[in-house]
Design a protein around this motif. Sequence first.
Motif, mmCIF file in Angstrom:
data_model
loop_
_atom_site.group_PDB
_atom_site.id
_atom_site.type_symbol
_atom_site.label_atom_id
_atom_site.label_comp_id
_atom_site.label_asym_id
_atom_site.label_seq_id
_atom_site.Cartn_x
_atom_site.Cartn_y
_atom_site.Cartn_z
ATOM 1 N N ASP A 1 29.475 42.282 38.713
ATOM 2 C CA ASP A 1 28.918 43.164 39.739
ATOM 3 C C ASP A 1 27.434 42.861 39.981
ATOM 4 O OD1 ASP A 1 28.419 44.132 37.166
ATOM 5 O OD2 ASP A 1 28.118 46.177 37.869
ATOM 6 N N THR A 2 26.713 42.464 38.916
ATOM 7 C CA THR A 2 25.316 42.054 39.070
ATOM 8 C C THR A 2 25.221 40.809 39.939
ATOM 9 O OG1 THR A 2 24.609 42.988 36.954
ATOM 10 C CG2 THR A 2 23.295 41.175 37.828
ATOM 11 N N LEU A 3 26.073 39.831 39.662
ATOM 12 C CA LEU A 3 26.050 38.580 40.410
ATOM 13 C C LEU A 3 26.537 38.770 41.843
ATOM 14 C CD1 LEU A 3 27.377 36.204 37.611
ATOM 15 C CD2 LEU A 3 25.013 36.516 38.353
ATOM 16 N N GLN A 4 27.515 39.675 42.029
ATOM 17 C CA GLN A 4 28.009 39.940 43.384
ATOM 18 C C GLN A 4 26.912 40.573 44.239
ATOM 19 O OE1 GLN A 4 31.403 39.313 44.779
ATOM 20 N NE2 GLN A 4 29.899 39.428 46.428
ATOM 21 N N ARG A 5 26.149 41.525 43.645
ATOM 22 C CA ARG A 5 25.038 42.120 44.385
ATOM 23 C C ARG A 5 24.015 41.066 44.775
ATOM 24 N NH1 ARG A 5 25.300 46.594 40.847
ATOM 25 N NH2 ARG A 5 23.698 45.648 39.517
ATOM 26 N N HIS B 1 31.004 33.560 42.612
ATOM 27 C CA HIS B 1 31.791 32.822 41.617
ATOM 28 C C HIS B 1 31.017 31.608 41.103
ATOM 29 C CE1 HIS B 1 35.698 34.574 43.545
ATOM 30 N NE2 HIS B 1 35.052 35.466 42.791
ATOM 31 N N LEU B 2 30.236 30.988 41.981
ATOM 32 C CA LEU B 2 29.393 29.878 41.539
ATOM 33 C C LEU B 2 28.361 30.371 40.531
ATOM 34 C CD1 LEU B 2 28.375 26.935 41.813
ATOM 35 C CD2 LEU B 2 26.923 27.735 43.694
ATOM 36 N N LEU B 3 27.756 31.529 40.818
ATOM 37 C CA LEU B 3 26.781 32.101 39.888
ATOM 38 C C LEU B 3 27.442 32.466 38.565
ATOM 39 C CD1 LEU B 3 24.741 34.359 42.349
ATOM 40 C CD2 LEU B 3 24.037 32.172 41.364
ATOM 41 N N LEU C 1 28.183 22.846 47.759
ATOM 42 C CA LEU C 1 27.159 21.811 47.620
ATOM 43 C C LEU C 1 26.214 22.111 46.462
ATOM 44 C CD1 LEU C 1 26.242 21.360 51.389
ATOM 45 C CD2 LEU C 1 27.430 19.692 49.976
ATOM 46 N N LEU C 2 26.104 23.392 46.106
ATOM 47 C CA LEU C 2 25.172 23.781 45.047
ATOM 48 C C LEU C 2 25.684 23.413 43.665
ATOM 49 C CD1 LEU C 2 24.095 27.276 46.420
ATOM 50 C CD2 LEU C 2 23.047 25.039 46.822
ATOM 51 N N LEU D 1 33.998 27.955 55.688
ATOM 52 C CA LEU D 1 32.929 26.979 55.874
ATOM 53 C C LEU D 1 31.718 27.344 55.018
ATOM 54 C CD1 LEU D 1 31.920 24.466 57.299
ATOM 55 C CD2 LEU D 1 31.206 25.916 59.225
ATOM 56 N N ALA D 2 31.410 28.633 54.930
ATOM 57 C CA ALA D 2 30.294 29.075 54.080
ATOM 58 C C ALA D 2 30.564 28.725 52.621
ATOM 59 C CB ALA D 2 30.074 30.575 54.236
ATOM 60 N N GLU D 3 31.811 28.887 52.180
ATOM 61 C CA GLU D 3 32.157 28.551 50.796
ATOM 62 C C GLU D 3 32.024 27.048 50.549
ATOM 63 O OE1 GLU D 3 36.020 30.152 50.109
ATOM 64 O OE2 GLU D 3 35.378 32.233 50.399
#
Length: 358
Positions: A28-32, A16-18, A347-348, A340-342
């Motif tokens: 689907d490209t970004l999810q991969r 989602h950030l991408l 931070l990005l 936590l990963a999200e």
Amino acid sequence: MTDLQTACLEPIKLCHLLKERFPSLRIDTLQRAADVICALIEKQTTNQKKLANGLPGTSTAEAKRKRLARCFQDKQVDVCWLPFLISLLPKGKLVLTMDRTNWEYGETPLNLLVLGVVLEGFTLPLVWVALPHGGCSDSATRERLVARLLKRLPALRWKALVGDREFVGQDWFTFLRKRGIRRVIRIRADTVVDELRTDVWFETVKAGQLRCLFEKGRVYGSLMQVVATRDADGDLVVLATDVSIWEAWRVYHLRWSIECTFSSMKTRGFDLERSAMTCADRLERLFGLVTLAWMCCLRVGIWRQALQPIAVKAHGRRAVSVVSYGWEYLAQAIRWEETLAETCFGLLRCPFPAPGTA
């Protein structure tokens, strides 16, 4: 409220950030791409069989390998690297470094020319190109790489470009001068400056001493300051530069930051040499994905270092690098704590802190 605090209040999935950054690209490209980046962080390898096993879902191993292959074949992701990385740079002038990293797959030489910016003792790669041969790069290739970066990062932001003895030549030096890029380049001891070799000019210099020519000399057709010293082994180290003498040495020492990056991407990190990629465009795509995974670890490591500093050992060095510090935390979060990963990926949204403010 600081940028880090704000970011931590807005957790987000990497895909989602991408999508926020690149709304025109298919989800689907970004999810991969996001799945491969997370797998790289978790598995710390570019071996395709092991990397495919790190992809999420209940698909068969063969289906995951095909999904991984589609990611490396997808040219759409190429537009992600530079804009995303540039958006994370701190404000102000930046020191840039250029170097090559190379290894072999069987008898095939794999050779990448990389240009990046110095951050926290490392170099964050910004642009890169796979060379079609082993050995040194030529001036034309280096010029194209710099020109690509200048479209996004103007020369006014460049404090200096640092390079080793490979990155010399009249065409190259002239190219940099015409584009307003200040140079801190190590030159060979047999380089002729004003009709005399540098090892003759600085024949009497001793280890620890710092000497310079009284006036600027002509180095590869450019008038530059020439300064020299000897290292602990007695080897002559000569710099051609556009900056002051003392600043030149301080900036040149930052060249080692790119070696630290290559080390943490290879055997001490993401095992880049284990890849079987030999096709140039796919190798560049793999390096882009590894760079984003590595950058995530660096960003999280800087955040953790600000909250809980890394222990310093008796010899005066940190117990682990900032990248490893971030990787330990992020890999565990990806594997066991999705929320936590999200938060870490949130931070990005924020640039790296300026040097000395982390």
